[in-house]
Design a protein around this motif. Structure first.
Motif, PDB file in Angstrom:
ATOM      1  N   ALA A  41     -63.899 -23.700  36.199  1.00  9.61           N
ATOM      2  CA  ALA A  41     -65.380 -23.201  36.157  1.00  9.61           C
ATOM      3  C   ALA A  41     -65.472 -23.636  34.347  1.00  9.61           C
ATOM      4  CB  ALA A  41     -65.268 -21.290  36.321  1.00  9.61           C
ATOM      5  N   ILE A  42     -67.436 -23.144  34.529  1.00  8.20           N
ATOM      6  CA  ILE A  42     -67.749 -22.955  33.326  1.00  8.20           C
ATOM      7  C   ILE A  42     -68.287 -21.805  33.072  1.00  8.20           C
ATOM      8  CG2 ILE A  42     -69.332 -24.106  31.436  1.00  8.20           C
ATOM      9  CD1 ILE A  42     -69.095 -26.445  32.766  1.00  8.20           C
ATOM     10  N   ILE A  43     -68.417 -20.781  31.963  1.00  5.81           N
ATOM     11  CA  ILE A  43     -68.724 -19.529  32.015  1.00  5.81           C
ATOM     12  C   ILE A  43     -70.056 -20.066  30.489  1.00  5.81           C
ATOM     13  CG2 ILE A  43     -68.295 -17.492  31.155  1.00  5.81           C
ATOM     14  CD1 ILE A  43     -65.765 -17.344  31.845  1.00  5.81           C
ATOM     15  N   VAL A  44     -71.736 -19.594  30.794  1.00  5.92           N
ATOM     16  CA  VAL A  44     -72.438 -20.280  29.560  1.00  5.92           C
ATOM     17  C   VAL A  44     -72.574 -18.150  29.928  1.00  5.92           C
ATOM     18  CG1 VAL A  44     -75.178 -20.545  29.711  1.00  5.92           C
ATOM     19  CG2 VAL A  44     -73.132 -22.251  31.159  1.00  5.92           C
ATOM     20  N   THR A  45     -72.927 -18.641  27.915  1.00  7.83           N
ATOM     21  CA  THR A  45     -72.881 -17.478  27.854  1.00  7.83           C
ATOM     22  C   THR A  45     -73.036 -16.376  26.240  1.00  7.83           C
ATOM     23  OG1 THR A  45     -71.823 -14.611  26.854  1.00  7.83           O
ATOM     24  CG2 THR A  45     -70.320 -16.191  27.059  1.00  7.83           C
ATOM     25  N   GLY A  46     -73.636 -16.230  25.931  1.00  9.68           N
ATOM     26  CA  GLY A  46     -74.023 -15.788  24.524  1.00  9.68           C
ATOM     27  C   GLY A  46     -73.008 -14.830  24.177  1.00  9.68           C
ATOM     28  N   TYR A  47     -71.723 -14.235  24.580  1.00 11.22           N
ATOM     29  CA  TYR A  47     -71.068 -13.299  24.200  1.00 11.22           C
ATOM     30  C   TYR A  47     -70.239 -14.204  23.993  1.00 11.22           C
ATOM     31  CZ  TYR A  47     -75.445 -10.268  24.381  1.00 11.22           C
ATOM     32  OH  TYR A  47     -76.501 -10.023  24.912  1.00 11.22           O
ATOM     33  N   ALA A  48     -69.413 -15.511  23.749  1.00 10.33           N
ATOM     34  CA  ALA A  48     -68.278 -15.804  23.769  1.00 10.33           C
ATOM     35  C   ALA A  48     -66.801 -15.180  23.465  1.00 10.33           C
ATOM     36  CB  ALA A  48     -68.464 -16.628  23.195  1.00 10.33           C
ATOM     37  N   GLY A  49     -67.462 -14.259  22.670  1.00 14.27           N
ATOM     38  CA  GLY A  49     -66.284 -13.124  22.267  1.00 14.27           C
ATOM     39  C   GLY A  49     -65.858 -12.059  23.005  1.00 14.27           C
ATOM     40  N   GLU A  50     -66.566 -11.655  23.953  1.00 16.50           N
ATOM     41  CA  GLU A  50     -65.694 -11.414  25.567  1.00 16.50           C
ATOM     42  C   GLU A  50     -65.264 -11.714  26.375  1.00 16.50           C
ATOM     43  OE1 GLU A  50     -69.459  -9.222  26.307  1.00 16.50           O
ATOM     44  OE2 GLU A  50     -70.026  -8.551  24.532  1.00 16.50           O
ATOM     45  N   VAL A  51     -64.799 -13.073  26.575  1.00 14.46           N
ATOM     46  CA  VAL A  51     -64.755 -14.019  27.416  1.00 14.46           C
ATOM     47  C   VAL A  51     -63.542 -14.096  27.498  1.00 14.46           C
ATOM     48  CG1 VAL A  51     -64.437 -16.182  28.695  1.00 14.46           C
ATOM     49  CG2 VAL A  51     -67.178 -14.855  27.511  1.00 14.46           C
ATOM     50  N   ASP A  52     -62.023 -14.129  28.707  1.00 19.06           N
ATOM     51  CA  ASP A  52     -60.407 -14.451  28.487  1.00 19.06           C
ATOM     52  C   ASP A  52     -60.414 -15.979  28.187  1.00 19.06           C
ATOM     53  OD1 ASP A  52     -58.129 -15.458  28.813  1.00 19.06           O
ATOM     54  OD2 ASP A  52     -57.898 -13.858  30.655  1.00 19.06           O
ATOM     55  N   LEU A  53     -60.520 -16.636  26.884  1.00 15.45           N
ATOM     56  CA  LEU A  53     -60.317 -17.469  26.926  1.00 15.45           C
ATOM     57  C   LEU A  53     -59.070 -18.681  27.431  1.00 15.45           C
ATOM     58  CD1 LEU A  53     -61.760 -18.721  23.560  1.00 15.45           C
ATOM     59  CD2 LEU A  53     -63.068 -18.355  25.714  1.00 15.45           C
ATOM     60  N   SER A  54     -57.967 -17.477  28.327  1.00 17.34           N
ATOM     61  CA  SER A  54     -56.233 -18.521  28.167  1.00 17.34           C
ATOM     62  C   SER A  54     -56.867 -18.410  30.214  1.00 17.34           C
ATOM     63  CB  SER A  54     -55.434 -17.319  28.678  1.00 17.34           C
ATOM     64  OG  SER A  54     -55.714 -16.342  28.868  1.00 17.34           O
TER      65      SER A  54
END
Length: 122
Positions: free
Chosen positions: A76-89
């Motif tokens: 998956a690729i998550i495209v966002t302006g809110y990267a701090g809210e995304v679980d990067l693990s």
């Protein structure tokens, strides 16, 4: 042909990304939010997901978590302006900051598939 589930609630962005991905040789199914994405994937499972993060009804992170209950290694690729809210693990997940050009999105998707192919070779 590789099947991409594209989940984006902004019509202009969705149209641009869909056209770009199709020109790059991908088959694309478009959904406008996470719930619609789950339904679309149940009908026709995707090889990878490109999703916005913040959307009405269900965000991209929740949708991916549910999709990965069935297929843990779904890229998956998550495209966002809110990267701090995304679980990067989560494995096989790339986060791309908005705004992103369509060519950069296609390049990142190719890199994600290359990384997966390299990892699975070992």
């Amino acid at each position: 042909m590789t099947h991409i589930l594209l989940v984006e609630d902004e019509v202009l962005v969705a149209t641009l990304f869909q056209a770009t991905l199709e020109m790059a040789g991908y088959r694309v199914t478009l959904a406008t939010d996470g719930l619609e994405g789950l339904e679309a994937d149940a009908q026709d499972p995707a090889d990878a997901v490109v999703t916005d993060f913040r959307m009405p009804r269900m965000n991209g992170g929740e949708m991916l978590a549910r999709l990965r209950q069935r297929r843990a290694d779904l890229p998956a690729i998550i495209v966002t302006g809110y990267a701090g809210e995304v679980d990067l693990s989560a494995p096989y997940t790339a986060v791309v900051a908005k705004p992103v050009s369509p060519s950069e999105l296609t390049r990142r998707l190719s890199l994600l598939f290359e990384d997966i192919a390299t990892t699975k070779d070992f």
